[in-house]
Design an enzyme around this catalytic site. Sequence first.
Site, mmCIF file in Angstrom:
data_model
loop_
_atom_site.group_PDB
_atom_site.id
_atom_site.type_symbol
_atom_site.label_atom_id
_atom_site.label_comp_id
_atom_site.label_asym_id
_atom_site.label_seq_id
_atom_site.Cartn_x
_atom_site.Cartn_y
_atom_site.Cartn_z
ATOM 1 N N ASN A 90 -3.236 -0.098 7.473
ATOM 2 C CA ASN A 90 -4.525 -0.497 8.027
ATOM 3 C C ASN A 90 -5.644 0.248 7.310
ATOM 4 O OD1 ASN A 90 -3.451 1.818 9.479
ATOM 5 N ND2 ASN A 90 -5.049 1.550 11.027
ATOM 6 N N ILE A 91 -6.742 -0.453 7.119
ATOM 7 C CA ILE A 91 -7.895 0.104 6.409
ATOM 8 C C ILE A 91 -9.133 -0.227 7.233
ATOM 9 C CG2 ILE A 91 -9.230 0.103 4.271
ATOM 10 C CD1 ILE A 91 -6.597 -0.923 2.901
ATOM 11 N N CYS A 127 -5.809 -4.943 9.267
ATOM 12 C CA CYS A 127 -4.558 -4.358 9.745
ATOM 13 C C CYS A 127 -3.563 -4.187 8.598
ATOM 14 C CB CYS A 127 -3.949 -5.251 10.822
ATOM 15 S SG CYS A 127 -4.973 -5.448 12.299
ATOM 16 N N GLU A 157 -0.476 -5.354 8.360
ATOM 17 C CA GLU A 157 0.286 -6.554 8.037
ATOM 18 C C GLU A 157 -0.438 -7.462 7.040
ATOM 19 O OE1 GLU A 157 1.317 -5.323 12.302
ATOM 20 O OE2 GLU A 157 -0.460 -5.387 11.039
#
Length: 134
Positions: free
Chosen positions: A46-47, A57, A59
């Site tokens: 996540n960033i 996120c 994913e």
Amino acid sequence: MSQDTSAQVLFEAAREAMSFAHAPYSKFPVGAAIRAEDGKIYKGANIENLSFPQGWCAEPSAISAMIMGGAKKITEIAVIAEKLALCPPCGGCRQKIAEFASADTKIYLCDEVGVQKVMTMDELLPFSFKTELP
């Protein structure tokens, strides 16, 4: 490669990816690792961004790496969060994963020790939007 070995490899890749999370606001690092149809593993974290909700996120970060690596289909995915025993993908991420997965794609939910729960994409998101794309 057996499922247990495959799951362990994805767990380790997701845990490593989590170490790259940029989560200064939520303090909630998450990592994800995808095995694609090409057999390669693609990782994401996540960033966050101060301009909420402009961060992303783990994913979709991993999905982006997969697409940029030339793969198009998720065969397995592992997700781990530092502060939750099991961290299933959020609703938006479930649909993003579904775009590149099949109903029987394995989802591994992990804690700091390893895979704790295995489910299929269909169990994670039973009534996802379906695409007619090949």
